[in-house]
Design an enzyme around this catalytic site. Structure first.
Site, mmCIF file in Angstrom:
data_model
loop_
_atom_site.group_PDB
_atom_site.id
_atom_site.type_symbol
_atom_site.label_atom_id
_atom_site.label_comp_id
_atom_site.label_asym_id
_atom_site.label_seq_id
_atom_site.Cartn_x
_atom_site.Cartn_y
_atom_site.Cartn_z
ATOM 1 N N ARG A 259 17.961 148.212 26.347
ATOM 2 C CA ARG A 259 17.822 146.782 26.621
ATOM 3 C C ARG A 259 16.376 146.456 26.976
ATOM 4 O O ARG A 259 15.741 147.170 27.760
ATOM 5 C CB ARG A 259 18.753 146.353 27.761
ATOM 6 C CG ARG A 259 20.222 146.584 27.416
ATOM 7 C CD ARG A 259 21.158 146.074 28.472
ATOM 8 N NE ARG A 259 22.535 146.392 28.130
ATOM 9 C CZ ARG A 259 23.592 146.118 28.889
ATOM 10 N NH1 ARG A 259 23.414 145.504 30.047
ATOM 11 N NH2 ARG A 259 24.807 146.448 28.497
ATOM 12 N N ARG A 274 17.709 148.703 36.935
ATOM 13 C CA ARG A 274 17.512 147.912 35.710
ATOM 14 C C ARG A 274 16.532 148.661 34.808
ATOM 15 O O ARG A 274 15.330 148.620 35.004
ATOM 16 C CB ARG A 274 16.972 146.527 36.074
ATOM 17 C CG ARG A 274 17.207 145.457 35.022
ATOM 18 C CD ARG A 274 16.771 144.105 35.528
ATOM 19 N NE ARG A 274 17.540 143.662 36.673
ATOM 20 C CZ ARG A 274 18.713 143.038 36.603
ATOM 21 N NH1 ARG A 274 19.242 142.777 35.422
ATOM 22 N NH2 ARG A 274 19.353 142.675 37.701
ATOM 23 N N GLU A 346 26.671 145.234 40.977
ATOM 24 C CA GLU A 346 27.553 145.376 39.813
ATOM 25 C C GLU A 346 27.444 146.764 39.198
ATOM 26 O O GLU A 346 26.358 147.290 38.994
ATOM 27 C CB GLU A 346 27.177 144.329 38.757
ATOM 28 C CG GLU A 346 28.000 144.422 37.475
ATOM 29 C CD GLU A 346 27.341 143.745 36.294
ATOM 30 O OE1 GLU A 346 27.627 144.152 35.152
ATOM 31 O OE2 GLU A 346 26.526 142.823 36.505
ATOM 32 N N SER A 349 31.523 145.441 34.191
ATOM 33 C CA SER A 349 32.025 144.127 33.817
ATOM 34 C C SER A 349 33.138 144.352 32.809
ATOM 35 O O SER A 349 32.922 145.031 31.801
ATOM 36 C CB SER A 349 30.935 143.282 33.161
ATOM 37 O OG SER A 349 30.430 142.323 34.052
ATOM 38 N N ARG A 388 24.097 153.688 37.323
ATOM 39 C CA ARG A 388 24.402 152.985 38.572
ATOM 40 C C ARG A 388 25.408 153.770 39.411
ATOM 41 O O ARG A 388 25.393 153.690 40.640
ATOM 42 C CB ARG A 388 24.898 151.575 38.278
ATOM 43 C CG ARG A 388 23.804 150.689 37.696
ATOM 44 C CD ARG A 388 24.126 149.215 37.764
ATOM 45 N NE ARG A 388 23.009 148.414 37.269
ATOM 46 C CZ ARG A 388 22.890 147.101 37.409
ATOM 47 N NH1 ARG A 388 23.848 146.422 38.024
ATOM 48 N NH2 ARG A 388 21.847 146.460 36.935
#
Length: 422
Positions: A259, A274, A346, A349, A388
């Site tokens: 990403r 991130r 988070e 999801s 994470r």
């Protein structure tokens, strides 16, 4: 992609759904374009019918010795006019499809109203956040162990990359194996090893394109690096017609994800939260419409099970209309407790996309005994984000001497190792 027929049937409901997303009404412009396009289609069909009729009359006139020149002139004029009409109709179709493809999915009725993450609704909490005096963040722990280096990664690739070594590299691998074993052995997901490079059609099918082009990495010869295994896994049913007896299909994969993190300047600049490249175990389900709601709950449970087995405190929230992703009809976020940050972050999801992606992919099924097809429902969720989860293990299992206890569930994957030390 939205269903044009449903917009025609109930434009007010469509605009109301967009309003919940914070968007202005669109049905008027869409239906005006649709009406112009249909008028052109009708005119083209009428001209085509007249051309065919005139062509037959020409033959009859010639047999009867009548003057066919007026008919020949008419057919020639029609042949000249029809391509222009056809081109106009195609251009309107492209414009209409572009609008329909640019609008987000409509939220389900039970999705809470809201502007951003502050309006999300907590569903449940599991586990009690550990209180650690002087808790350190994962990057402090990893660097002190000598097994995590951002400087080494920066020399190789720049910012937002990490080098893990030794026992931390093995811990990352162990977490991925642990997650895959749970998803495949206990929740019936089929493990897949998919391509990491995909074509435009695949990225469009799951709605990464065209809206999120700047969030992706592209090769010089036109491939896209996957931002998540959702892209190749969901596209396994691209342009397919399945039998209803085959459903649901459940796929899982552990892949690197890439990403660009466009728009995240200044956010989580330190550490592994991130990254441009990270590992994730993804879950994708392909279902009939009547199955997707129950499958959404099941998928969320599969993700939560990983955290429960690792003894990591977490909470599950239902995202509000302003915080949901583009393709989602309804989303649960799972947030794990990080003592070093003193907050939940988070880690997964899980989204039900309804038939939104299936329409873009032309992915359908046929019920037993029926001729007509219906669009499938697609769901996706992280089961989990491996990096994470590594962060959460480091911070929740940190010891006063800087070592890290290995959660009992992971010890078989770590060769029996109980503690990671410098």
């Amino acid at each position: 992609m939205h269903d044009l027929r449903s917009i025609r049937d109930n434009p007010a409901a469509f605009d109301a759904g967009l309003a919940r997303r914070g968007l202005s009404a669109q049905s008027g412009d869409i239906l005006a374009l649709d009406q112009r396009r249909r008028a052109l289609q009708t005119e083209f069909q009428e001209l085509q019918a007249r051309r065919n009729e005139a062509s037959k009359l020409i033959g009859a006139y010639k047999k009867e010795g009548k003057d066919a020149q007026p008919l020949l002139d008419e057919v020639a004029a029609l042949k000249e006019k029809m391509p222009a009409l056809e081109q106009q109709e195609k251009e309107l179709g492209v414009e209409l499809d572009g609008i329909l493809a640019s609008l987000p999915n409509l939220p389900a009725d039970d999705v809470p109203e809201g502007k951003d993450e502050h309006d999300n609704v907590e569903i449940r909490r599991v586990g009690t956040p550990v209180e650690i005096a002087g808790a350190k963040q994962h990057f402090e722990l990893g660097e002190a162990l000598g097994l995590m280096s951002f400087d080494a990664a920066a020399k190789l690739s720049g910012a937002r990359f990490t080098v893990l070594r030794g026992k931390l590299a093995r811990l990352e691998r162990a977490l991925g194996d642990f997650m895959l074993d749970i998803q495949t052995n206990e929740f019936g997901f089929e493990e897949v090893s998919p391509p990491l490079l995909v074509k435009d059609d695949a990225a469009f099918g799951t709605a990464q394109l065209p809206k999120f082009t700047e969030d992706l990495f592209q090769t010089t010869n036109g491939f896209w690096l996957i931002p998540t295994a959702e892209v190749p896994l969901t596209n396994l049913v691209n342009d397919a017609i399945l039998d209803s007896d085959e459903l649901p299909l459940r796929f899982t994969a552990r892949t690197p994800c890439f990403r660009s993190e466009a728009g995240s300047a200044g956010r989580d600049t330190r550490g592994m939260i991130r990254q441009h490249q990270f590992y994730k175990v993804e879950m994708v389900s392909i279902t009939r419409p009547d199955q997707s709601q129950a499958e959404h709950e099941r998928m969320t449970d599969a993700a939560e099970t990983v955290l429960k087995r690792l003894g990591l405190p977490f909470r599950t929230v239902k995202l509000c209309t302003g915080d949901m992703g583009f393709s989602a009809q309804k989303t649960y976020d799972i947030e794990v407790w990080l003592p070093g940050q003193g907050m939940y972050r988070e880690i997964s999801s899980c989204s039900n996309c309804g038939d939104f992606q299936a329409r873009r992919m032309k992915a359908r099924f046929r019920a037993k005994g029926e001729k007509n097809t219906q669009f499938l429902h697609t769901l996706n969720g992280s089961g989990l984000a491996v990096g994470r989860c590594l962060i959460a293990v480091l911070e929740n299992y940190q010891q006063p001497d800087g070592s890290i206890l290995v959660p009992e569930a992971l010890r078989p994957y770590m060769g029996g190792l109980e503690r990671i030390t410098a």
